[in-house]
Write a protein that holds these residues in place. Sequence first.
Motif, short mmCIF file in Angstrom:
data_model
loop_
_atom_site.label_atom_id
_atom_site.label_comp_id
_atom_site.label_asym_id
_atom_site.label_seq_id
_atom_site.Cartn_x
_atom_site.Cartn_y
_atom_site.Cartn_z
N UNK A 40 86.58 31.72 -42.09
CA UNK A 40 86.83 31.76 -43.53
C UNK A 40 86.01 32.78 -44.29
N UNK A 41 85.44 33.75 -43.63
CA UNK A 41 84.67 34.80 -44.31
C UNK A 41 84.71 36.07 -43.48
N UNK A 42 84.33 37.18 -44.07
CA UNK A 42 84.31 38.45 -43.33
C UNK A 42 83.10 38.50 -42.40
N UNK A 43 83.24 39.10 -41.25
CA UNK A 43 82.09 39.25 -40.36
C UNK A 43 81.14 40.32 -40.87
N UNK A 44 79.86 40.12 -40.62
CA UNK A 44 78.85 41.13 -40.97
C UNK A 44 78.53 42.02 -39.78
N UNK A 45 78.58 41.43 -38.58
CA UNK A 45 78.28 42.19 -37.38
C UNK A 45 79.39 42.04 -36.37
N UNK A 79 83.37 48.33 -42.43
CA UNK A 79 82.50 47.47 -43.22
C UNK A 79 81.58 46.59 -42.39
N UNK A 80 81.51 46.86 -41.08
CA UNK A 80 80.59 46.10 -40.21
C UNK A 80 79.18 46.64 -40.43
N UNK A 81 78.22 45.74 -40.68
CA UNK A 81 76.86 46.14 -41.03
C UNK A 81 75.97 46.39 -39.83
N UNK A 82 76.21 45.68 -38.71
CA UNK A 82 75.28 45.81 -37.58
C UNK A 82 75.96 45.46 -36.27
N UNK A 83 75.33 45.89 -35.20
CA UNK A 83 75.70 45.45 -33.86
C UNK A 83 74.43 45.33 -33.04
N UNK A 84 74.57 44.80 -31.82
CA UNK A 84 73.42 44.48 -30.96
C UNK A 84 73.53 45.29 -29.67
N UNK A 85 72.42 45.92 -29.27
CA UNK A 85 72.42 46.74 -28.07
C UNK A 85 71.27 46.34 -27.14
N UNK A 86 71.34 46.83 -25.91
CA UNK A 86 70.26 46.62 -24.95
C UNK A 86 69.13 47.61 -25.23
N UNK A 87 67.90 47.29 -24.88
CA UNK A 87 66.77 48.16 -25.25
C UNK A 87 66.85 49.57 -24.66
#
Length: 680
Positions: free
Chosen positions: A25-30, A50-58
């Motif tokens: 019920x809401x837009x994703x941020x990541x 409009x995606x604010x962030x993502x997650x990566x490996x070091x």
Amino acid sequence: MPLASRRDKQTQIRWGMVDFRHRFGRDPEGMWLPETAVDLESLELLAEAGIRFTLLAPHQAARVRRIGEERWQEVPSAGIDPRRAYLCPLPSGKSIALFFYDGPMAQEVAFGDLLRSGQALSARLLGTLGEGREPQMAHVATAGETYGHHHRFGEMALAYCLDQIEGDHKASLTIYGEYLERFPPAHEVEIREKTSWSCAHGVERWRSDCGCRIGGSRGGNQAWRAPLRETLDWLRDRLLPLYEKSMAPLLADPWKARDEYIEVILDRSPAKVEKFLRRQAGRELSPEESVRALRLLEMQRQALLMYTSCGWFFDDVSGIETVQVLGYASRALQLADEAAGVSLEAEFLARLEGAKSNFPKWTDGARVYRELVTPMRLDLPRVAAHHAIASEFAAGTHRDQMYCYRAENLYYEQVPAGRLKLSLGRVRVHSEVTWNEGDFSFAVLHLGGHHVTAGVRAFAGEEVFAAMSKEVRGAFERSDIPGVIRLLDRHFGEQIFSLWHLFKDEQRKILEQLMARSLEEIESLFEGVYQDHYPLLRFLREIRMPVPRTLALPVEQVVHSRMRRLLEDRSLHPVRLREVAEEVERLDIALERPLLGFLAGRQLSGQIEKLLKAPENLALLMTVNETLVTLTRLDLRPNLWRAQNLYCSLATTLWEWGGCEGECRAEYVRLGDLLGVEMA
């Protein structure tokens, strides 16, 4: 994503965002990138959406610097500080925030023993935070099945860990979006292009024999990966212009329609689909046009699905993951033929021959496709055949729902003759995905057991159906079974089906029915052996003389079946259970403990659920306790996890209520002891 075309990346991102909005019920941020595989184009498209962030490996970080500084610092492999957020500047001028998870700790959670203790996990997470006043974050990235599947009770360790952190005054739980809101990045980062968490060679695991593998056969290779991807890329590139050209007369913007097709995937109700098609076409489509448009859209969905990453992740082209990928390709090929009249399968198979298997049995991808994928292919006639055969075992079911297909009998007649049966009928099959449908006539000859033959063909009119029915029924009523089979061949040609052609789930269900009947007959025979020879068996046990296996086996089977039926019964029978337990001990019977332990755990959970509804039922409580005593005596070792959790909820309520005293309280304490739960 780095190996996908720009257009496919855009569609995947849009589909992911709409799916998230549909569920939450809401837009994703990541957004999580599959395998954390990343390139700048993927990040650009995420930021554009409009995606604010993502997650990566070091190890996917290349250079960092504090915002405002000019000099970049090279990051050694996996050397980035995972405790802060980073801003990644993009060539377009946009930017996206990146978080790099704690690699060593994630490794310990997923593949080590860190989940053995929730306290150890919380200590490990909190221990990564330094003493400085700068905002810091401790986080890992792991698969959901880690908690409870790969690591038994891992979900309990995680729950305890989170509870501990919530009670710690030095730290608090947060999410990435909140962290970004409160503590905007103070550092910038540049990524290592075309890298992923699960391949040391970047993204080569999904296109070459890079050496990354699970184990597989000794001496094997993954040279099949390149020709597999090349073949699928070839198919994708042939389908794109075909889709655009075929869809142009139907929908105003074929690619916009593909991006928005996720709305239909999430809700295939007729009203929703009609509204979608009307909006995309700008007019009312005819039924034939609607079917064609839906087939073309579904063709594109299957073409996207055929790039599912696990298809290349493992060690051979014959693996179930690659077979699934080829199944998507097969469906795309089928829809291309149905919607546009273009057959690409022959060339697809010729190219697939280059994907060589490590196993002589499979030779190459083309053989895997022919033997493992083609038999799974569905079309309306096969669905009709499935319905006709399945109806034999479901008392002439009027309507069936099979995956996305609905089958409904327009006429059905069954002619019994002892164990033999003949069924004649007409069925309408409708696809809820592409809306194509057809009417079929069928005749099914059931000779008993698993011997079933079904003929199916497109319905050719009442007269043709009546003539076929009269001939086949006449031969059957004369007990001319060879004649019935010849007539089926004559009327239905190559459209002859058997249990082999059923969908796997239904096939398994029918075979389980047949086996149940066979097992009942065998158990009846064993019961007779038990009654006749039990005294001799017991005497042999008493004098410690070896018992011939042919004598012991029927008796063991009878006792085991009695135990199984008692544990499957919704009501507990502690006296009868104790009698069977004594029989087990007297005859020294080896029980099938894994099965019985499973049934016992399920039985106990069900009975404690009943106690939750009627906690004052002392008789039931005592019955549960007596049952547990007997199960302990048999050493069945049931999985008590659910029963223990139910007991904790029950006991907590009782203690707070204070309405359980005297014998009632003593029995509840006893139940806790038997379950291995200590309540304060």
